[in-house]
Scaffold this motif. Structure first.
Motif, PDB file in Angstrom:
ATOM      1  N   MET A   1       0.834  -1.197   0.000  1.00  0.00           N
ATOM      2  CA  MET A   1       0.000   0.000   0.000  1.00  0.00           C
ATOM      3  C   MET A   1       0.878   1.260   0.000  1.00  0.00           C
ATOM      4  O   MET A   1       0.457   2.316  -0.472  1.00  0.00           O
ATOM      5  CB  MET A   1      -0.923   0.020   1.214  1.00  0.00           C
ATOM      6  N   TRP A   2       2.079   1.125   0.546  1.00  0.00           N
ATOM      7  CA  TRP A   2       3.041   2.229   0.482  1.00  0.00           C
ATOM      8  C   TRP A   2       3.771   2.232  -0.856  1.00  0.00           C
ATOM      9  O   TRP A   2       3.854   3.254  -1.539  1.00  0.00           O
ATOM     10  CB  TRP A   2       4.069   2.108   1.611  1.00  0.00           C
ATOM     11  N   ALA A   3       4.278   1.070  -1.274  1.00  0.00           N
ATOM     12  CA  ALA A   3       5.153   1.004  -2.442  1.00  0.00           C
ATOM     13  C   ALA A   3       4.414   1.228  -3.748  1.00  0.00           C
ATOM     14  O   ALA A   3       4.998   1.729  -4.716  1.00  0.00           O
ATOM     15  CB  ALA A   3       5.866  -0.349  -2.477  1.00  0.00           C
ATOM     16  N   TRP A   4       3.141   0.861  -3.803  1.00  0.00           N
ATOM     17  CA  TRP A   4       2.448   0.803  -5.091  1.00  0.00           C
ATOM     18  C   TRP A   4       1.387   1.876  -5.278  1.00  0.00           C
ATOM     19  O   TRP A   4       0.740   1.913  -6.319  1.00  0.00           O
ATOM     20  CB  TRP A   4       1.809  -0.578  -5.269  1.00  0.00           C
ATOM     21  N   THR A   5       1.181   2.755  -4.293  1.00  0.00           N
ATOM     22  CA  THR A   5       0.226   3.845  -4.468  1.00  0.00           C
ATOM     23  C   THR A   5       0.964   5.137  -4.798  1.00  0.00           C
ATOM     24  O   THR A   5       2.168   5.267  -4.559  1.00  0.00           O
ATOM     25  CB  THR A   5      -0.633   4.060  -3.209  1.00  0.00           C
ATOM     26  N   ASP A   6       0.225   6.075  -5.344  1.00  0.00           N
ATOM     27  CA  ASP A   6       0.755   7.405  -5.646  1.00  0.00           C
ATOM     28  C   ASP A   6       0.603   8.235  -4.377  1.00  0.00           C
ATOM     29  O   ASP A   6      -0.464   8.780  -4.100  1.00  0.00           O
ATOM     30  CB  ASP A   6      -0.041   8.013  -6.807  1.00  0.00           C
TER      31      ASP A   6
END
Length: 375
Positions: A263-268
């Motif tokens: 959720m941290w690595a793959w969201t803007d």
């Protein structure tokens, strides 16, 4: 009788929620990471904050009630129980649309786009939505034999749409949903009139590497970063899903640490997952893995089908929405080689891997634009 579609109501026993709380209370935590960022994985402080809310502030019954109110169903296809949401539009002439989530997502990703797609205020194109949980995910059945790869899932979705009485429909997906939706297009599954992808798969040819464009440089850089720093989860899940599954099924803290990092690595976002998604959104999704204990069964899809994340030629109409923070971006030039009938390409100004979840309004606009070209 095996083709029966029956209503499904979620009613998680309170004892199961109490067990979750007990496991959180008894969690054994590691020491703090030795860096001041996310580079070693989910930071201790961030995870303890999320888990603290999960234990003391989060209300599963709110999510359970929302899912039940939307309309949940189950049916058995090829011996496997498939759970899905079916939301009919109040508008006549609505286009049937099946949307497929990925990992570590669920049907929760689509909660913010349901109203805009089924019941648009401006009388724009409306959709009847079918939102299945992938085999081994959510409250669908867990395959007990090999063979449930994306090609079979694509054919299964065709059978599901047929059972619902739809003889002409469209399909959408990102992440594993992109692989399944691509498989629908490649196989020309009966009834499918076209597809939309928010993570198309493309690969460079040798000549692309000689003088790459800015879009190609970005894609090549993202691919290298993914291979070097972001693919540990997928390597584990495609090679030894059973091994990692024990911890994911047994420990809520372990499961949360494994998924929260994406959720941290793959969201803007501007540094925090909460810039893109709320705690409730993240935990609603996490419960779709914790409650049905799908840590191992969902990981097995990587073992079954990781090789299916490859370019494939598609003759059906294809539309693409390219979000800037996608983990594996594909330049239009690469995609056009495989998509013989590319009818729409939308370059979005913000948003990441979880397109519908992060940017629901833009996602709805893109789908209306794309599927209007496939009517």
């Amino acid at each position: 009788m095996m083709q029966e579609i029956r209503p499904f109501t979620l009613a998680i026993p309170q004892a199961q929620l109490d067990d979750l709380h007990t496991r959180i209370d008894l969690a054994r935590w590691p020491e703090k990471e030795t860096v001041a960022d996310w580079s070693q994985g989910t930071p201790l402080e961030a995870l303890q904050d999320l888990i603290g809310y999960w234990r003391r502030g989060y209300d599963w019954r709110r999510c359970e009630g929302r899912l039940n109110a939307l309309g949940q169903f189950k049916t058995v296809i090829d011996g496997l129980e498939i759970q899905f949401l079916h939301i009919r539009s109040p508008h006549t002439g609505a286009m049937p649309l099946i949307m497929t989530h990925g990992w570590p997502g669920s049907v929760i990703e689509f909660m913010g786009v349901i109203e805009g797609l089924t019941n648009p205020e401006d009388q724009a194109q409306a959709f009847d939505l079918v939102l299945p949980s992938l085999p081994g995910f959510g409250f669908s059945g867990k395959p007990t034999t090999t063979g449930w790869g994306v090609e079979k899932i694509g054919r299964t979705w065709g059978e599901l749409m047929k059972r619902l009485g739809y003889d002409r429909w469209v399909a959408q997906g990102g992440d594993w949903g992109s692989a399944v939706t691509t498989a629908i297009g490649v196989q020309k599954v009966e009834g499918c009139a076209g597809i939309h992808l928010n993570m198309p798969i493309g690969r460079p040819l040798p000549e692309d590497l000689e003088n790459p464009s800015p879009a190609e440089l970005k894609a090549l850089g993202a691919l290298k970063f993914y291979q070097d720093w972001d693919s540990g989860y997928s390597t584990q899940q495609r090679t030894r899903p059973q091994t990692v599954g024990y911890g994911l099924v047994d420990s809520p803290v372990g499961l949360a640490g494994w998924i929260f990092e994406k959720m941290w690595a793959w969201t803007d976002n501007g540094g925090s997952p909460f810039d893109a998604l709320s705690r409730d959104q993240i935990l609603d999704n996490l419960m779709m893995y914790w409650l049905p204990a799908t840590g191992a069964s969902s990981a097995r899809l990587y073992w079954e089908s990781f090789g299916s994340f490859a370019p494939h030629d598609i003759e059906l109409p294809v539309a693409v929405s390219a979000f800037p923070k996608e983990i594996l971006p594909t330049p239009r030039k690469w995609a056009e080689r495989n998509f013989k009938n590319l009818v729409h390409w939308g370059d979005m100004d913000k948003g990441g891997h979880f397109a519908a979840w992060e940017q629901p309004e833009a996602f709805v606009r893109e789908l209306r634009t794309a599927f209007a070209l496939m009517r």
